[in-house]
Design a protein around this motif. Sequence first.
Motif, PDB file in Angstrom:
ATOM      1  N   GLU A   4      -2.863 -43.362  -4.494  1.00  0.00           N
ATOM      2  CA  GLU A   4      -3.993 -42.868  -5.281  1.00  0.00           C
ATOM      3  C   GLU A   4      -5.209 -42.378  -4.413  1.00  0.00           C
ATOM      4  O   GLU A   4      -6.173 -42.088  -5.154  1.00  0.00           O
ATOM      5  CB  GLU A   4      -4.455 -44.317  -6.311  1.00  0.00           C
ATOM      6  CG  GLU A   4      -3.344 -44.398  -7.155  1.00  0.00           C
ATOM      7  CD  GLU A   4      -2.799 -43.518  -8.104  1.00  0.00           C
ATOM      8  OE1 GLU A   4      -3.671 -43.132  -8.482  1.00  0.00           O
ATOM      9  OE2 GLU A   4      -1.595 -43.723  -8.438  1.00  0.00           O
ATOM     10  N   ASP A  59      -6.268 -39.931  -2.539  1.00  0.00           N
ATOM     11  CA  ASP A  59      -6.453 -38.466  -2.801  1.00  0.00           C
ATOM     12  C   ASP A  59      -6.938 -38.301  -4.299  1.00  0.00           C
ATOM     13  O   ASP A  59      -7.880 -37.418  -4.403  1.00  0.00           O
ATOM     14  CB  ASP A  59      -5.570 -37.364  -2.399  1.00  0.00           C
ATOM     15  CG  ASP A  59      -5.103 -37.334  -1.015  1.00  0.00           C
ATOM     16  OD1 ASP A  59      -6.079 -37.702  -0.247  1.00  0.00           O
ATOM     17  OD2 ASP A  59      -4.168 -36.979  -0.569  1.00  0.00           O
ATOM     18  N   ARG A  60      -6.444 -39.142  -5.173  1.00  0.00           N
ATOM     19  CA  ARG A  60      -6.991 -38.758  -6.391  1.00  0.00           C
ATOM     20  C   ARG A  60      -8.240 -39.266  -6.704  1.00  0.00           C
ATOM     21  O   ARG A  60      -8.821 -38.851  -7.398  1.00  0.00           O
ATOM     22  CB  ARG A  60      -5.893 -39.649  -7.527  1.00  0.00           C
ATOM     23  CG  ARG A  60      -6.050 -39.300  -8.929  1.00  0.00           C
ATOM     24  CD  ARG A  60      -4.684 -40.041  -9.661  1.00  0.00           C
ATOM     25  NE  ARG A  60      -4.958 -40.042 -11.267  1.00  0.00           N
ATOM     26  CZ  ARG A  60      -5.124 -40.853 -11.854  1.00  0.00           C
ATOM     27  NH1 ARG A  60      -4.782 -42.142 -11.706  1.00  0.00           N
ATOM     28  NH2 ARG A  60      -5.404 -40.596 -13.333  1.00  0.00           N
ATOM     29  N   GLU A  96     -10.319 -39.705  -4.412  1.00  0.00           N
ATOM     30  CA  GLU A  96     -11.515 -38.586  -3.626  1.00  0.00           C
ATOM     31  C   GLU A  96     -11.787 -37.575  -4.643  1.00  0.00           C
ATOM     32  O   GLU A  96     -13.032 -37.203  -4.943  1.00  0.00           O
ATOM     33  CB  GLU A  96     -10.798 -38.031  -2.476  1.00  0.00           C
ATOM     34  CG  GLU A  96     -11.944 -37.034  -1.905  1.00  0.00           C
ATOM     35  CD  GLU A  96     -11.546 -36.479  -0.591  1.00  0.00           C
ATOM     36  OE1 GLU A  96     -11.885 -35.278  -0.271  1.00  0.00           O
ATOM     37  OE2 GLU A  96     -10.422 -37.136   0.010  1.00  0.00           O
ATOM     38  N   GLU A  97     -10.793 -37.022  -5.441  1.00  0.00           N
ATOM     39  CA  GLU A  97     -11.169 -35.877  -6.164  1.00  0.00           C
ATOM     40  C   GLU A  97     -12.206 -36.535  -7.456  1.00  0.00           C
ATOM     41  O   GLU A  97     -12.925 -35.708  -7.735  1.00  0.00           O
ATOM     42  CB  GLU A  97      -9.880 -35.373  -6.880  1.00  0.00           C
ATOM     43  CG  GLU A  97      -9.747 -34.259  -7.984  1.00  0.00           C
ATOM     44  CD  GLU A  97      -8.674 -33.732  -8.173  1.00  0.00           C
ATOM     45  OE1 GLU A  97      -8.768 -33.177  -9.405  1.00  0.00           O
ATOM     46  OE2 GLU A  97      -7.421 -34.025  -8.062  1.00  0.00           O
ATOM     47  N   ARG A 152     -15.551 -36.972  -6.005  1.00  0.00           N
ATOM     48  CA  ARG A 152     -16.166 -35.471  -5.837  1.00  0.00           C
ATOM     49  C   ARG A 152     -17.016 -35.051  -7.308  1.00  0.00           C
ATOM     50  O   ARG A 152     -17.781 -34.534  -7.333  1.00  0.00           O
ATOM     51  CB  ARG A 152     -15.196 -34.663  -5.275  1.00  0.00           C
ATOM     52  CG  ARG A 152     -15.281 -34.631  -3.872  1.00  0.00           C
ATOM     53  CD  ARG A 152     -14.176 -33.708  -3.449  1.00  0.00           C
ATOM     54  NE  ARG A 152     -13.919 -33.954  -1.861  1.00  0.00           N
ATOM     55  CZ  ARG A 152     -14.472 -33.591  -0.776  1.00  0.00           C
ATOM     56  NH1 ARG A 152     -15.799 -33.019  -1.307  1.00  0.00           N
ATOM     57  NH2 ARG A 152     -14.243 -33.731   0.242  1.00  0.00           N
ATOM     58  N   ARG A 188     -16.009 -41.418   2.735  1.00  0.00           N
ATOM     59  CA  ARG A 188     -14.614 -41.647   3.024  1.00  0.00           C
ATOM     60  C   ARG A 188     -14.644 -42.098   4.657  1.00  0.00           C
ATOM     61  O   ARG A 188     -15.041 -41.163   5.185  1.00  0.00           O
ATOM     62  CB  ARG A 188     -13.777 -40.779   2.555  1.00  0.00           C
ATOM     63  CG  ARG A 188     -12.227 -41.021   2.461  1.00  0.00           C
ATOM     64  CD  ARG A 188     -11.263 -40.006   1.921  1.00  0.00           C
ATOM     65  NE  ARG A 188     -10.097 -40.204   1.629  1.00  0.00           N
ATOM     66  CZ  ARG A 188      -9.261 -39.679   1.200  1.00  0.00           C
ATOM     67  NH1 ARG A 188      -9.356 -38.384   0.970  1.00  0.00           N
ATOM     68  NH2 ARG A 188      -7.744 -40.372   1.024  1.00  0.00           N
ATOM     69  N   PRO A 246      -8.107 -43.627   5.341  1.00  0.00           N
ATOM     70  CA  PRO A 246      -8.595 -42.867   4.039  1.00  0.00           C
ATOM     71  C   PRO A 246      -8.403 -43.402   2.779  1.00  0.00           C
ATOM     72  O   PRO A 246      -8.612 -43.115   1.626  1.00  0.00           O
ATOM     73  CB  PRO A 246      -7.480 -41.605   4.093  1.00  0.00           C
ATOM     74  CG  PRO A 246      -6.314 -42.250   5.120  1.00  0.00           C
ATOM     75  CD  PRO A 246      -7.145 -43.259   5.951  1.00  0.00           C
ATOM     76  N   SER A 247      -7.988 -44.694   2.789  1.00  0.00           N
ATOM     77  CA  SER A 247      -8.029 -45.426   1.457  1.00  0.00           C
ATOM     78  C   SER A 247      -9.229 -46.111   1.182  1.00  0.00           C
ATOM     79  O   SER A 247      -9.579 -46.380   0.135  1.00  0.00           O
ATOM     80  CB  SER A 247      -6.936 -46.437   1.342  1.00  0.00           C
ATOM     81  OG  SER A 247      -7.069 -47.627   2.217  1.00  0.00           O
TER      82      SER A 247
END
Length: 97
Positions: A15, A17-18, A20-21, A24, A43, A48-49
Amino acid sequence: MEFVVIAQYRARASEADRVEEALRKMVSPTRAEPGNLDYQVFRDPDDPSLFVLFERYADSGAFDAHRGTPHFATWLAGVVLPSLDSRVRLDLVPLAR
């Protein structure tokens, strides 16, 4: 009195990348809130998590108002929080001015 929130979010790996989106999408409307003084989202480049938010508000009432906004309901409560493995939130006030 100024009110600061520092939050650490650990997204489930699938999850990240979701998250992060969605984070943003929180930035512009949050910065436009009348009581918001600063809103930064970070981040970790090596993990990256892992996300960290730094938020400053004019007072705790401004933070409460932030939590009642449509963008908070949609992106933070609706997408980010359900996608996390863990979270830590610090609510802080300055010692002196």
